[in-house]
Enzyme design. Structure first.
Site, PDB file in Angstrom:
ATOM      1  N   HIS A   1       0.839  -1.206   0.000  1.00  0.00           N
ATOM      2  CA  HIS A   1       0.000   0.000   0.000  1.00  0.00           C
ATOM      3  C   HIS A   1       0.876   1.259   0.000  1.00  0.00           C
ATOM      4  O   HIS A   1       0.424   2.334   0.382  1.00  0.00           O
ATOM      5  CB  HIS A   1      -0.950   0.029   1.210  1.00  0.00           C
ATOM      6  CG  HIS A   1      -1.655  -1.267   1.442  1.00  0.00           C
ATOM      7  ND1 HIS A   1      -2.811  -1.626   0.815  1.00  0.00           N
ATOM      8  CD2 HIS A   1      -1.326  -2.325   2.241  1.00  0.00           C
ATOM      9  CE1 HIS A   1      -3.189  -2.829   1.200  1.00  0.00           C
ATOM     10  NE2 HIS A   1      -2.293  -3.283   2.058  1.00  0.00           N
TER      11      HIS A   1
ATOM     12  N   SER B   1      15.406  19.800 -15.142  1.00  0.00           N
ATOM     13  CA  SER B   1      14.306  20.760 -15.153  1.00  0.00           C
ATOM     14  C   SER B   1      14.814  22.088 -15.687  1.00  0.00           C
ATOM     15  O   SER B   1      15.930  22.513 -15.367  1.00  0.00           O
ATOM     16  CB  SER B   1      13.743  20.945 -13.738  1.00  0.00           C
ATOM     17  OG  SER B   1      12.897  22.078 -13.677  1.00  0.00           O
TER      18      SER B   1
END
Length: 484
Positions: free
Chosen positions: A159, A289
């Site tokens: 999870h 970036s």
């Protein structure tokens, strides 16, 4: 003029699958040149077989066809198609123009699907032959990675919450197991492919039975001979005008399934990159970036995920196409298949090449992994601490309550105050745990929490993965130049 030509190519849409990503061999496999030279080879195979079985086809006609198998006048073919509105007949006329002696027997007895469908099956077969060694190389690189890190403990996640420890190598084996399934599926799909063969307009072979004056044996011999010349062991015994479009489902479903595998692998790597535990290769001068100079975006994995979604989505096309084939066939499959078949193989080719590049340069940061384990392991070790106290003469229920209280206090420090997990310090400061303080280092050794992970890796690689690579040993060391 050269400048005008170079500029004109940027004035119309170009598929990025070819112009930006795909390998030269896969781009060629679905090129017009491969397609139409294959058509001509199929006409030659047909003429040779018909001659061998007694039809009035001469050596000179066959030789003439063979001498012009490659020199296709694409401008003439385009002009013919604009007049005839039929691509196969346009190429029959173009071939006949340079083979005047053979012109009367080109395409003798055949229907358009003789060249169309049989060529598609050849392209699918050859496409699988391009993909399989690439998949083998990915499996090989990832196997080496799994073997290297078979015993390196790392946090397991369920999870996406910290769970019991595993190892970096064991996690890679989860990826490998799916890739091994893909390898077996692609090999089976490739081996299951058959040739459409020489079946005629509605698959009854009526035109060929007429050519051979009712000789059924010669019709069967013709089908078998052409099938063998095309490199297939078998032809489909029954077809309509086309081979069953479920064949396309079978081929593309395994490619889509592989797309799901690769999406999962690359998503995992992206999640681990966020944790700074594992990263894809990053070039020295690569920019992550345009705004944030410090960033190291996992752009290769992102590309794989992006294209894998396209590959998965393409499966809808053959599913719907097969479902709406009316009786012996309808032409509404044609335009769709011109797109869905090549794009599936081109996309699969791209993501395998990219994944090979990723798996050849995966970077692991053991110190970061160790730090994350230190933050979580005290909680995971509570059961071990309880058992050690019981062995030292303590009461399990009393110990459980002590640990519960201390764990909640430590969790409050982590979650409410943003501090480090200090459960171990709390245990060490509590006199109750004095009997086991000398054994805490052993109790908290991460290697005691990974179970049989290293042994599972070794056995899995030896028994299931390495044997899959045997057929590709000669091609396994090929490097790829990834265009970024």
């Amino acid at each position: 003029m050269a400048w005008v030509l170079s500029m004109s190519q940027f004035s119309k849409y170009r598929s990025p699958l070819v112009s930006r990503y795909a390998s030269k061999e896969m781009a060629y496999n679905f090129s017009d040149r491969k397609k139409f030279t294959t058509w001509r080879k199929l006409w030659i195979y047909l003429a040779k077989a018909e001659k061998a079985l007694g039809l009035p086809v001469t050596d000179a006609q066959v030789t003439e066809m063979e001498s012009h198998a490659e020199d296709i006048d694409f401008a003439m073919a385009a002009e013919e198609e604009s007049k005839l509105r039929h691509d196969v007949m346009a190429h029959v006329h173009t071939f006949a123009h340079c083979c005047p002696t053979a012109a009367p027997i080109i395409h003798l007895g055949a229907t358009s699907c003789y060249v169309g469908d049989n060529t598609d099956l050849i392209l699918l077969r050859d496409g699988f032959d391009i993909l399989l060694p690439k998949l083998a190389r990915v499996i090989d690189r990832l196997s080496n990675f799994a073997e290297k890190y078979a015993g390196l403990p790392t946090l397991g996640f369920t999870h996406y919450q910290p769970a019991q420890l595993t190892t970096v190598g064991k996690r890679a084996c989860l990826w490998l197991q799916d890739l091994a399934m893909d390898m077996r599926n692609l090999r089976r799909a490739r081996e299951d492919l058959r040739f459409r063969g020489v079946k005629g307009t509605t698959g009854t072979q009526a035109s060929f039975l007429q050519l051979f004056q009712g000789d059924h044996d010669k019709v069967e011999d013709l089908d078998r001979m052409v099938t063998e010349m095309a490199g297939f062991k078998k032809a489909y015994m029954v077809t309509g005008q086309t081979y069953s479009r479920k064949v396309d489902i079978d081929s593309l479903s395994h490619l889509a399934s592989m797309g799901a595998t690769i999406h999962k692998i690359c998503t995992d790597i992206r999640l681990l990159a966020n944790l700074k535990e594992v990263e894809e290769p990053f070039e020295k001068e690569q920019i992550g970036s345009s705004a944030m100079a410090y960033k190291r975006n996992p752009m290769r994995c992102e590309r794989c995920c992006s294209l894998a979604r396209h590959l998965i989505a393409l499966l809808a096309d053959p599913l719907q196409t097969a479902s709406v084939q009316w009786l012996e066939r309808t032409l509404d499959d044609s335009a769709n298949r011109r797109i869905s078949l090549p794009e599936s193989f081109l996309t699969a080719d791209i993501i395998l090449s990219t994944l090979q590049n990723i798996t050849e340069g995966l970077v692991v940061y053991p110190k970061v992994i160790e730090r994350h384990i230190r933050h979580e392991l005290p909680f995971m070790a509570t059961e071990n601490i309880i058992m050690a106290m019981v062995k030292a003469g303590g009461n399990r229920q009393d110990c459980h309550e002590k640990i519960r209280v201390l764990s909640q206090q430590a969790a409050n420090v982590v979650k409410q105050e943003g501090g480090d997990n200090d459960l171990l310090a709390r245990v060490q400061a509590d006199p109750y745990f004095a009997p086991i303080l000398g054994h805490l280092d052993n109790i908290l050794d991460p290697k005691t929490f990974i179970g049989r992970a290293p042994q599972q890796v070794a056995r899995f690689l030896s028994e299931e993965v390495r044997p899959l690579l045997e057929p590709y040993k000669a091609e396994i060391d090929v490097k790829i130049e990834l265009e970024l």
